[in-house]
Write a protein that holds these residues in place. Structure first.
Motif, PDB file in Angstrom:
ATOM      1  N   TYR A  53       0.830  -1.203   0.000  1.00 35.52           N
ATOM      2  CA  TYR A  53       0.000   0.000   0.000  1.00 35.52           C
ATOM      3  C   TYR A  53       0.871   1.263   0.000  1.00 35.52           C
ATOM      4  CZ  TYR A  53      -3.754   3.226   1.183  1.00 35.52           C
ATOM      5  OH  TYR A  53      -4.636   4.273   1.181  1.00 35.52           O
ATOM      6  N   ALA A  54       1.929   1.274   0.782  1.00 37.23           N
ATOM      7  CA  ALA A  54       2.828   2.433   0.821  1.00 37.23           C
ATOM      8  C   ALA A  54       3.459   2.674  -0.554  1.00 37.23           C
ATOM      9  CB  ALA A  54       3.903   2.231   1.879  1.00 37.23           C
ATOM     10  N   LEU A  55       3.918   1.616  -1.203  1.00 37.25           N
ATOM     11  CA  LEU A  55       4.501   1.746  -2.542  1.00 37.25           C
ATOM     12  C   LEU A  55       3.449   2.199  -3.559  1.00 37.25           C
ATOM     13  CD1 LEU A  55       6.739  -1.442  -2.744  1.00 37.25           C
ATOM     14  CD2 LEU A  55       7.517   0.926  -2.805  1.00 37.25           C
ATOM     15  N   PHE A  56       2.244   1.652  -3.445  1.00 39.72           N
ATOM     16  CA  PHE A  56       1.169   2.010  -4.357  1.00 39.72           C
ATOM     17  C   PHE A  56       0.865   3.507  -4.272  1.00 39.72           C
ATOM     18  CE2 PHE A  56      -3.327   2.876  -5.003  1.00 39.72           C
ATOM     19  CZ  PHE A  56      -3.459   2.501  -6.336  1.00 39.72           C
ATOM     20  N   LEU A  57       0.759   4.042  -3.074  1.00 34.35           N
ATOM     21  CA  LEU A  57       0.452   5.467  -2.917  1.00 34.35           C
ATOM     22  C   LEU A  57       1.522   6.358  -3.540  1.00 34.35           C
ATOM     23  CD1 LEU A  57      -1.071   5.661   0.664  1.00 34.35           C
ATOM     24  CD2 LEU A  57      -2.259   5.712  -1.541  1.00 34.35           C
ATOM     25  N   GLU A  58       2.763   5.921  -3.478  1.00 36.23           N
ATOM     26  CA  GLU A  58       3.844   6.677  -4.121  1.00 36.23           C
ATOM     27  C   GLU A  58       3.683   6.687  -5.644  1.00 36.23           C
ATOM     28  OE1 GLU A  58       7.672   5.136  -3.029  1.00 36.23           O
ATOM     29  OE2 GLU A  58       7.249   5.329  -0.885  1.00 36.23           O
ATOM     30  N   LYS A  59       3.291   5.558  -6.208  1.00 37.16           N
ATOM     31  CA  LYS A  59       3.222   5.410  -7.667  1.00 37.16           C
ATOM     32  C   LYS A  59       1.939   5.956  -8.283  1.00 37.16           C
ATOM     33  CE  LYS A  59       7.120   3.245  -7.944  1.00 37.16           C
ATOM     34  NZ  LYS A  59       8.284   3.880  -8.503  1.00 37.16           N
ATOM     35  N   VAL A  60       0.822   5.896  -7.574  1.00 32.21           N
ATOM     36  CA  VAL A  60      -0.460   6.255  -8.173  1.00 32.21           C
ATOM     37  C   VAL A  60      -0.493   7.721  -8.609  1.00 32.21           C
ATOM     38  CG1 VAL A  60      -1.743   6.859  -6.070  1.00 32.21           C
ATOM     39  CG2 VAL A  60      -2.937   5.852  -8.011  1.00 32.21           C
ATOM     40  N   ALA A  61       0.203   8.579  -7.915  1.00 34.26           N
ATOM     41  CA  ALA A  61       0.220  10.006  -8.278  1.00 34.26           C
ATOM     42  C   ALA A  61       0.868  10.240  -9.644  1.00 34.26           C
ATOM     43  CB  ALA A  61       0.950  10.807  -7.209  1.00 34.26           C
ATOM     44  N   ILE A  62       1.770   9.368 -10.028  1.00 33.68           N
ATOM     45  CA  ILE A  62       2.446   9.487 -11.329  1.00 33.68           C
ATOM     46  C   ILE A  62       1.460   9.272 -12.470  1.00 33.68           C
ATOM     47  CG2 ILE A  62       4.197   8.438 -12.819  1.00 33.68           C
ATOM     48  CD1 ILE A  62       5.695   7.679 -10.209  1.00 33.68           C
ATOM     49  N   TYR A  63       0.466   8.433 -12.244  1.00 30.11           N
ATOM     50  CA  TYR A  63      -0.488   8.055 -13.287  1.00 30.11           C
ATOM     51  C   TYR A  63      -1.851   8.724 -13.083  1.00 30.11           C
ATOM     52  CZ  TYR A  63       3.139   4.616 -13.948  1.00 30.11           C
ATOM     53  OH  TYR A  63       4.356   4.016 -14.151  1.00 30.11           O
ATOM     54  N   LYS A  64      -1.815   9.988 -12.740  1.00 32.49           N
ATOM     55  CA  LYS A  64      -3.024  10.741 -12.407  1.00 32.49           C
ATOM     56  C   LYS A  64      -4.035  10.788 -13.554  1.00 32.49           C
ATOM     57  CE  LYS A  64      -4.251  14.983 -10.079  1.00 32.49           C
ATOM     58  NZ  LYS A  64      -3.769  16.173  -9.422  1.00 32.49           N
ATOM     59  N   LYS A  65      -3.586  10.896 -14.767  1.00 29.86           N
ATOM     60  CA  LYS A  65      -4.473  11.065 -15.924  1.00 29.86           C
ATOM     61  C   LYS A  65      -4.740   9.759 -16.678  1.00 29.86           C
ATOM     62  CE  LYS A  65      -4.713  15.590 -15.648  1.00 29.86           C
ATOM     63  NZ  LYS A  65      -5.923  16.258 -15.292  1.00 29.86           N
ATOM     64  N   GLN A  66      -4.340   8.639 -16.114  1.00 24.08           N
ATOM     65  CA  GLN A  66      -4.510   7.351 -16.793  1.00 24.08           C
ATOM     66  C   GLN A  66      -5.385   6.418 -15.962  1.00 24.08           C
ATOM     67  OE1 GLN A  66      -0.279   7.426 -16.838  1.00 24.08           O
ATOM     68  NE2 GLN A  66      -0.239   6.823 -18.994  1.00 24.08           N
ATOM     69  N   HIS A  67      -6.065   5.516 -16.640  1.00 29.93           N
ATOM     70  CA  HIS A  67      -6.848   4.491 -15.957  1.00 29.93           C
ATOM     71  C   HIS A  67      -5.875   3.549 -15.255  1.00 29.93           C
ATOM     72  CE1 HIS A  67     -10.195   5.890 -18.325  1.00 29.93           C
ATOM     73  NE2 HIS A  67      -9.586   5.557 -19.442  1.00 29.93           N
ATOM     74  N   ILE A  68      -6.285   3.082 -14.078  1.00 33.32           N
ATOM     75  CA  ILE A  68      -5.434   2.162 -13.316  1.00 33.32           C
ATOM     76  C   ILE A  68      -6.213   0.907 -12.968  1.00 33.32           C
ATOM     77  CG2 ILE A  68      -4.216   1.782 -11.135  1.00 33.32           C
ATOM     78  CD1 ILE A  68      -3.396   4.685 -11.175  1.00 33.32           C
ATOM     79  N   VAL A  69      -5.583  -0.231 -13.240  1.00 30.83           N
ATOM     80  CA  VAL A  69      -6.085  -1.522 -12.787  1.00 30.83           C
ATOM     81  C   VAL A  69      -5.077  -2.031 -11.768  1.00 30.83           C
ATOM     82  CG1 VAL A  69      -6.610  -3.900 -13.415  1.00 30.83           C
ATOM     83  CG2 VAL A  69      -7.299  -2.029 -14.932  1.00 30.83           C
ATOM     84  N   LEU A  70      -5.565  -2.329 -10.574  1.00 29.12           N
ATOM     85  CA  LEU A  70      -4.725  -2.801  -9.481  1.00 29.12           C
ATOM     86  C   LEU A  70      -5.025  -4.269  -9.237  1.00 29.12           C
ATOM     87  CD1 LEU A  70      -2.828  -2.318  -7.101  1.00 29.12           C
ATOM     88  CD2 LEU A  70      -4.820  -1.569  -5.789  1.00 29.12           C
ATOM     89  N   LYS A  71      -4.033  -5.117  -9.469  1.00 31.50           N
ATOM     90  CA  LYS A  71      -4.202  -6.557  -9.279  1.00 31.50           C
ATOM     91  C   LYS A  71      -3.513  -6.964  -7.982  1.00 31.50           C
ATOM     92  CE  LYS A  71      -3.913 -10.942 -11.553  1.00 31.50           C
ATOM     93  NZ  LYS A  71      -3.332 -11.751 -12.583  1.00 31.50           N
ATOM     94  N   ILE A  72      -4.338  -7.443  -7.053  1.00 29.82           N
ATOM     95  CA  ILE A  72      -3.837  -7.833  -5.733  1.00 29.82           C
ATOM     96  C   ILE A  72      -3.415  -9.301  -5.758  1.00 29.82           C
ATOM     97  CG2 ILE A  72      -4.404  -8.057  -3.282  1.00 29.82           C
ATOM     98  CD1 ILE A  72      -4.483  -5.164  -4.117  1.00 29.82           C
ATOM     99  N   SER A  73      -2.216  -9.571  -5.312  1.00 30.05           N
ATOM    100  CA  SER A  73      -1.689 -10.937  -5.273  1.00 30.05           C
ATOM    101  C   SER A  73      -2.415 -11.776  -4.226  1.00 30.05           C
ATOM    102  CB  SER A  73      -0.204 -10.901  -4.930  1.00 30.05           C
ATOM    103  OG  SER A  73       0.268 -12.183  -4.620  1.00 30.05           O
ATOM    104  N   ASP A  74      -2.552 -13.046  -4.528  1.00 32.43           N
ATOM    105  CA  ASP A  74      -3.133 -13.974  -3.560  1.00 32.43           C
ATOM    106  C   ASP A  74      -2.200 -14.196  -2.368  1.00 32.43           C
ATOM    107  OD1 ASP A  74      -5.349 -14.286  -5.175  1.00 32.43           O
ATOM    108  OD2 ASP A  74      -4.588 -16.082  -6.144  1.00 32.43           O
ATOM    109  N   LYS A  75      -0.922 -13.822  -2.510  1.00 28.35           N
ATOM    110  CA  LYS A  75       0.045 -13.990  -1.425  1.00 28.35           C
ATOM    111  C   LYS A  75      -0.193 -13.006  -0.287  1.00 28.35           C
ATOM    112  CE  LYS A  75       3.713 -13.392  -3.915  1.00 28.35           C
ATOM    113  NZ  LYS A  75       5.127 -13.242  -4.293  1.00 28.35           N
ATOM    114  N   ILE A  76      -0.851 -11.889  -0.605  1.00 26.63           N
ATOM    115  CA  ILE A  76      -1.076 -10.857   0.408  1.00 26.63           C
ATOM    116  C   ILE A  76      -2.339 -11.181   1.194  1.00 26.63           C
ATOM    117  CG2 ILE A  76      -1.658  -8.431   0.777  1.00 26.63           C
ATOM    118  CD1 ILE A  76       0.077  -7.696  -1.538  1.00 26.63           C
TER     119      ILE A  76
END
Length: 110
Positions: free
Chosen positions: A23-46
């Motif tokens: 989640y911490a890494l995701f929050l850092e990266k999501v701001a970079i893709y502000k104008k693009q659609h995002i699909v977030l695939k959650i691993s079964d390991k988590i």
């Protein structure tokens, strides 16, 4: 975390073992893709809880303001446990369908 630039969206998938680390890494990266659609695939390991998923509500609201889509792919939860405007689907194909439908809605002014 893996990030792939697909034809119509950015696919972010987890390879971490803990939700808090991802989640911490995701929050850092999501701001970079502000104008693009995002699909977030959650691993079964988590090991992820309903409360963890709800942390993404703010991201979903922000993406909606930007007129872009945000979809989570996970088969580990019951989608009926979440708000209707929060897109959680079990497969990547369904995530792509959601993006396509939301694009049509935006074009029609909804």
């Amino acid at each position: 975390m893996n990030i792939k630039n697909k034809e119509s969206y950015i696919l972010i998938s987890s390879d971490e073992n803990s939700f808090s680390e991802f989640y911490a890494l995701f929050l850092e990266k999501v701001a970079i893709y502000k104008k693009q659609h995002i699909v977030l695939k959650i691993s079964d390991k988590i090991n992820i809880t309903k409360e963890d998923f709800l942390l993404f509500l703010d991201v979903a609201a922000e993406k909606k303001k930007e007129k872009t889509s945000f979809v989570i792919v996970s088969d580990a939860v019951n989608m009926d446990d979440f708000p209707e405007n929060f897109n959680i689907v079990p497969t990547l194909i369904e995530a792509e369908d959601i993006i396509e439908m939301e694009n049509m809605e935006r074009e029609l002014g909804f």
